[in-house]
Design an enzyme around this catalytic site. Structure first.
Site, mmCIF file in Angstrom:
data_model
loop_
_atom_site.group_PDB
_atom_site.id
_atom_site.type_symbol
_atom_site.label_atom_id
_atom_site.label_comp_id
_atom_site.label_asym_id
_atom_site.label_seq_id
_atom_site.Cartn_x
_atom_site.Cartn_y
_atom_site.Cartn_z
ATOM 1 N N SER A 167 43.744 41.628 42.367
ATOM 2 C CA SER A 167 42.385 41.935 41.888
ATOM 3 C C SER A 167 41.848 40.752 41.092
ATOM 4 C CB SER A 167 42.407 43.212 41.047
ATOM 5 O OG SER A 167 42.913 44.289 41.797
ATOM 6 N N GLY A 169 38.920 39.330 40.806
ATOM 7 C CA GLY A 169 37.661 39.470 40.071
ATOM 8 C C GLY A 169 37.876 40.027 38.674
ATOM 9 N N ASP A 170 38.719 41.044 38.571
ATOM 10 C CA ASP A 170 39.000 41.647 37.268
ATOM 11 C C ASP A 170 39.698 40.658 36.335
ATOM 12 O OD1 ASP A 170 38.283 44.620 37.379
ATOM 13 O OD2 ASP A 170 39.424 44.382 39.217
ATOM 14 N N THR A 171 40.709 39.960 36.861
ATOM 15 C CA THR A 171 41.463 39.074 35.990
ATOM 16 C C THR A 171 40.662 37.835 35.603
ATOM 17 O OG1 THR A 171 42.571 38.196 37.965
ATOM 18 C CG2 THR A 171 43.728 39.875 36.718
ATOM 19 N N ALA A 174 38.419 39.019 32.824
ATOM 20 C CA ALA A 174 39.212 39.152 31.602
ATOM 21 C C ALA A 174 39.551 37.800 31.007
ATOM 22 C CB ALA A 174 40.493 39.922 31.913
#
Length: 398
Positions: A167, A169-171, A174
């Site tokens: 994932s 995009g999420d990391t 973040a």
């Protein structure tokens, strides 16, 4: 605890709210660097990430929740919101990845929080950011990857857009959120002022899209899917050996000349089709075929030895078992074994990057149960006694 033992962010208090990936990964990064991270989970099942991962045992939680303490708090009711506000009042950083407007509905808006804690840094991660016409839309990492340009360019040209097996995009969101927190902490050291860090999924992806936008703006070029290669960068691909695959990055004129020597074909470096970066880009497919025909006659070990001898950037295509067996991973402790609270010893990636004076470490395993640290945190931070904690639990607040 010494600064070296506690990490670069030792003494920084973080409250992490939200769930799944973007917010919690930001908390993992800060926790690895030494911050005291208190994760706020809803009473009951807790963060859904506890049940994520492949295989019979869902162990992804053991990575993303390491270096954190877990408390439970029902943020949907006024008494829970008041309790959270008390925690945040003495924190340095608040992390959240709720849909924009959620904190405001709960009476935890930045304005309200800064009124009680002017130095607070509020890291907000969301699909589209805190303002703009799309801000109130639901957004997951995959959507940010699509809108930020990533998905369109990933995959084979004759197939629909693909995705990475993680994932990203999420990391990325973040990671940029964490960078913003570090910058905001530096600003606060100079001024005493807190601020909001607004990290949007699609913008985090957009940031790493290299020349995609200016190439279109100046040249009218729209990047397309190109499979295993980056168009115009050659040779740089995964090639087939007699017993497996091997990655070679032989782009760059001097490097390519050395690759030609390793192949026993030094004349290729003078061939007008391959002599320059631009020429190799124009003849990328035929050059890849030529190199692949050579690697197919050798084993991975044989190609690896030649690439090392001729100082050519190259490497084996690793899976988890290869990483665990590799002596370089072992020498640098890239993978460590952590004693978890309910699953025994588990191997996982270490904390990165390496700092020489205040190294990041895994100081505590992921909390095994939601709210397991209620008594410790709420008594330590807010002075609540056992009777009050029992009342809050009975009322469903924690």
């Amino acid at each position: 605890m010494s600064a070296q033992a506690s990490g670069a962010l030792g003494g920084i208090k973080v409250v992490e709210m939200g769930q799944l990936l973007a917010g919690p990964f930001c908390g993992q990064l800060l926790g690895d660097m030494g911050a005291d991270v208190v994760k706020v989970e809803p009473p009951g099942a807790g963060d859904p990430m506890r049940n994520w991962g492949q295989g019979d045992e869902k162990v992804q939680w053991e990575v993303i929740a390491r270096n954190k303490r877990s408390v439970t708090c029902n943020l949907r009711v006024p008494e829970g919101q008041a309790l959270a506000k008390q925690l945040i009042a003495e924190a340095d950083v608040l992390i959240e990845n709720f849909k924009p407007g959620t904190l405001e509905r709960w009476g935890l808006s930045p304005a309200e929080l800064h009124a009680i804690n002017p130095g607070l840094i509020i890291a907000r991660m969301s699909g589209y950011g805190q303002d703009g016409p799309y801000s109130d839309r639901a957004g997951f990492g995959g959507i940010g990857e699509a809108m930020g340009g990533w998905r369109y360019v990933v995959g084979e040209p004759d197939r629909p857009p693909s995705r990475m097996g993680i994932s990203i995009g999420d990391t990325l969101c973040a990671t940029y959120g964490c960078m913003g927190v570090l910058a905001a902490l530096h600003h606060r050291d100079k001024t005493g002022e807190g601020q909001v860090v607004d990290s949007a999924l699609y913008e985090a992806v957009l940031q790493v899209m290299e020349g995609l936008v200016p190439e279109y703006d100046r040249n009218g070029v729209i990047r397309e899917r190109s499979g295993s290669v980056l168009k115009g960068i050659a040779p740089s691909n995964v090639y087939t050996c007699s017993d497996g695959s091997y990655m070679i990055g032989g782009n760059g004129d001097a490097i390519f000349a050395r690759l030609c020597q390793a192949m026993g074909r030094p004349e290729l470096a003078q061939d007008e089709r391959y002599a320059t970066h631009i020429a190799r880009g124009h003849h990328q497919d035929e050059l890849d075929a030529l190199i692949n025909a050579w690697t197919a006659t050798l084993t991975v070990d044989e190609v690896d030895a030649l690439m090392t001898e001729y100082s050519i950037p190259a490497g084996r295509v690793y899976r988890a078992p290869d990483m665990l067996a590799d002596p370089h991973f072992q020498a640098r402790e890239a993978i460590v074994e952590v004693e978890t609270q309910n699953r025994g010893r588990i191997k996982m990636q270490n904390a990165f990057p390496k700092l020489s004076k205040t190294p990041s470490t895994i100081r505590r395993p992921a909390p095994a149960a939601p709210g397991q640290d209620n008594a410790e945190v709420y008594s330590e931070r807010l002075g609540l006694d056992a009777a009050e904690l029992a009342r809050l639990a009975e009322a469903g607040i924690i």
